[in-house]
Design a protein around this motif. Structure first.
Motif, short mmCIF file in Angstrom:
data_model
loop_
_atom_site.label_atom_id
_atom_site.label_comp_id
_atom_site.label_asym_id
_atom_site.label_seq_id
_atom_site.Cartn_x
_atom_site.Cartn_y
_atom_site.Cartn_z
N CYS A 438 0.86 -1.18 0.00
CA CYS A 438 0.00 0.00 0.00
C CYS A 438 0.90 1.23 0.00
CB CYS A 438 -0.89 -0.01 1.24
SG CYS A 438 -1.80 1.51 1.50
N ARG A 439 0.67 2.14 -0.94
CA ARG A 439 1.59 3.27 -1.10
C ARG A 439 1.66 4.15 0.14
NH1 ARG A 439 0.01 6.92 -5.95
NH2 ARG A 439 -1.23 8.00 -4.36
N GLU A 440 0.56 4.26 0.86
CA GLU A 440 0.57 5.12 2.04
C GLU A 440 1.37 4.52 3.20
OE1 GLU A 440 -2.37 6.78 -0.55
OE2 GLU A 440 -1.96 4.72 0.05
N SER A 441 1.38 3.19 3.32
CA SER A 441 2.10 2.57 4.44
C SER A 441 3.45 1.99 4.04
CB SER A 441 1.24 1.47 5.07
OG SER A 441 0.83 0.53 4.10
N VAL A 442 3.68 1.80 2.74
CA VAL A 442 4.99 1.36 2.24
C VAL A 442 5.39 2.33 1.12
CG1 VAL A 442 6.37 -0.60 1.44
CG2 VAL A 442 4.25 -1.03 2.68
N PRO A 443 5.75 3.56 1.48
CA PRO A 443 6.00 4.59 0.45
C PRO A 443 7.31 4.39 -0.30
CG PRO A 443 6.43 5.48 2.63
CD PRO A 443 5.85 4.12 2.84
N ARG A 444 8.27 3.70 0.30
CA ARG A 444 9.59 3.53 -0.33
C ARG A 444 9.97 2.05 -0.35
NH1 ARG A 444 13.27 5.20 2.81
NH2 ARG A 444 14.91 5.28 1.22
#
Length: 465
Positions: A438-444
Motif C-alpha cells: 500500500c503506497r501510504e504505508s509502504v512509500p519507499r
C-alpha cells in the motif's frame, strides 16, 4: 458453463476498491530476439492467436440470481483482444523509478468484471531498449501454479519454437445458462449446504486437536493473531507501490548446501527476514518480536477436487526479524519451517477448499466493508504481517512470443491488516523478487528491495567465508 469453486469465488467476495484481488507479473522482454522486430500490433495479434479457444482467457463471470450460489464461468461471445491488450509509454528518462511508478498505478486499477478477468499492458520507452509486459489476472482465475501455466501458454524455449504448454484443441463451451437454470441450481446448492457443513465438523475438530497437541510439544507452526504491529499492518488504500529485486539462484543453493537440513525456501525466507529487519530498523520501527508471514502452499498434486483453479493451502511462519546474525536466523528458520511443514502435512490438503465452499458473498462483502469502514485493522491483534511466496520456475531461458524474458517479477495481492506482499520466482538461474505494498504505508519499497542482494551476500559470506 463451469461453477466457481468456493475458494475461487472467495477472492471475488473479498475484493473492494482498496483490496484488489488480482495478481500481476512484470516481464522484462528483450525484443532483439524477434525475427521481424518489435511491433505492438503484431505482438497483440500473436497474443490473440495464442489465447483463442483457451478457456482461462475467454471466459467471464455470470452471477447466480439472488446470490444463491457461487458465480459461473461462461464464454464471452463478444471477446475483443483490444479490450485486453494495451500499450503505454513510460515517462522519460525511462528508468526503474518511472517503470515502477507506472506499474504501481496499473496494479491499483481493478479489472472489468464484465469481461474475462485478465489484461496485458505493453510498456514502451524504457531507457535500455527493452519493453515490459505487465500481465494482470484475477485470483479467482489463477493461483501461483496456474498463473505460471498461464504465462507458459505464451512462452517457448526458443524464439521460433512452439509454446511450452501448447494451446489445447478443445472448444470453449458456447451455451449460456438461463436465469431460471441458474436460480434452480443455486437453490439446490443452498439446500444441500447444511448437510455438507455437518460433515466438516468432526474432521475439523480432529485437526484442531492435533494442532493443540503439536503446540504443547513445541512442534506446531506459528499461531496467527500473535504478530507484532508495523506501519504496514493497518487499513490499506487502493494505491500501490512497487519495487523489484533479483539475485543469483546459485548463491542461494550454495548457502543451502553448506547448511545441513536447510532448503532453498529456508534461505529465501532468511534473506526476506533480514531485508525486512534492515527496512524496519532504518525506519526506527523494528519490533522486538519476529514478523510473521503467511506462506501460500500449492496442493495441486494432492487435492482430490477436479473443479476450481485455486488449489492452495497456507502456512504461518516467523521470519526471524528479531535475530541479527544471518546464520543464526537461518538455523532457527530451518527448525521452525521443518515443524511448520510437518504440521501442514498433517492437515488434509483440501481443508481450505472444503471450508471455502460455504463462503457467502453478502457475508464476505459486509465483513470487508466493516474492516474498511470501521478501520478494524488499525487496532487489536495482528493476524500476520505480510505474505511471502516462493514460486519455482523453469531453469532454462523462456521466450515470450519470441522475445527473450530478461526478468520475471511476480506481484501478489495485499489485504487490510497486511499491506505488504513479497513474491519470489526463479527463472534460468536467477531469482526475481516482486514487492507490492500500500503506497501510504509502504512509500519507499525500493529501500526494502535493495536489501535483498545485500542480505544474501552477507549470509553467503558468513556461511562460506
Amino acid at each position: 458453463m463451469e461453477r466457481l469453486s468456493g475458494l475461487d469465488a472467495s477472492f471475488l467476495y473479498l475484493e473492494s476498491p482498496e483490496q484488489l484481488m488480482h495478481v500481476c507479473a512484470v516481464l522484462v522482454l528483450d525484443t532483439s530476439t524477434l525475427s521481424e522486430g518489435y511491433d505492438f500490433v503484431s505482438l497483440r495479434d500473436k497474443i490473440a492467436t495464442r489465447v483463442a479457444g483457451l478457456p482461462m482467457f475467454n471466459r467471464k463471470l455470470r452471477r447466480v440470481p439472488l446470490g444463491l450460489d457461487h458465480p459461473v464461468w461462461v464464454t464471452d461471445k463478444h471477446f475483443d483482444i483490444e479490450r485486453h491488450v494495451h500499450r503505454l509509454a513510460v515517462p522519460a528518462p525511462g528508468g526503474e523509478k518511472e517503470l515502477t511508478e507506472v506499474v504501481g498505478h496499473l496494479a491499483g486499477l481493478p479489472l472489468d468484471r464484465s469481461r474475462p478477468l485478465w489484461e496485458m499492458w505493453v510498456l514502451e520507452g524504457l531507457a535500455d531498449g527493452h519493453i515490459v509486459m505487465l500481465l494482470k489476472a484475477h485470483h479467482a482465475t489463477v493461483d501461483g501454479v496456474s498463473g505460471a501455466n498461464l504465462i507458459a501458454h505464451l512462452c517457448s524455449l526458443a524464439p521460433e519454437a512452439e509454446p511450452v504448454e501448447p494451446v489445447p484443441a478443445e472448444e470453449v463451451p458456447e451455451r449460456t445458462p438461463s436465469y431460471r437454470e441458474l436460480a434452480a441450481r443455486g437453490a439446490a446448492a443452498t439446500a444441500a449446504r447444511p448437510f455438507s457443513l455437518v460433515k466438516m465438523i468432526a474432521p475439523t475438530a480432529r485437526i484442531a486437536a492435533g494442532a493443540f497437541a503439536r503446540a504443547r510439544r513445541g512442534e506446531a507452526m506459528a499461531a496467527p493473531l500473535l504478530a507484532p504491529r508495523t506501519s504496514f499492518n493497518g487499513n490499506i488504500t487502493g494505491h500501490r507501490s512497487i519495487a523489484l529485486a533479483e539475485f543469483d539462484l546459485d548463491d542461494v543453493r550454495a548457502v543451502k548446501n553448506a547448511v545441513p537440513g536447510a532448503t532453498v525456501n529456508d534461505v529465501v525466507l532468511t534473506v526476506t527476514g533480514g531485508a525486512l529487519r534492515r527496512y524496519l530498523n532504518d525506519r526506527d520501527e523494528l519490533p522486538e518480536a519476529s514478523l510473521m508471514a503467511v506462506v501460500p502452499v500449492s496442493v495441486h498434486g494432492e487435492s482430490r477436487h477436479e473443479r476450481g483453479t485455486n488449489k492452495i493451502s497456507t502456512m504461518f511462519t516467523r521470519l526471524g526479524t528479531d535475530i541479527e546474525d544471518p546464520v543464526d536466523r537461518l538455523a532457527q528458520l530451518s527448525v521452525t519451517n521443518s515443524n511448520a511443514k510437518e504440521h501442514h502435512r498433517a492437515i488434509p490438503a483440501d481443508t481450505l477448499q472444503d471450508w471455502a465452499k460455504f463462503a457467502a458473498p453478502r457475508t464476505f462483502a459486509l465483513g470487508v466493508r466493516m474492516v474498511s469502514g470501521m478501520r478494524l485493522a488499525e487496532g487489536g491483534p495482528v493476524i500476520h504481517n505480510l505474505i511471502v511466496s516462493n514460486v519455482p520456475g523453469p531453469p532454462v531461458p523462456l521466450y515470450f512470443l519470441g522475445a527473450r524474458i530478461e526478468g520475471l517479477y511476480p506481484l501478489g495481492p495485499i489485504f487490510h491488516g497486511a499491506g505488504l506482499n513479497v513474491t519470489v520466482m526463479s527463472l534460468s538461474g536467477r531469482m526475481y523478487v516482486g514487492i507490492i505494498g500500500c503506497r501510504e504505508s509502504v512509500p519507499r519499497p525500493g529501500a526494502l528491495a535493495e536489501s535483498f542482494p545485500k542480505e544474501l551476500e552477507e549470509l553467503k559470506t558468513a556461511v562460506l567465508g
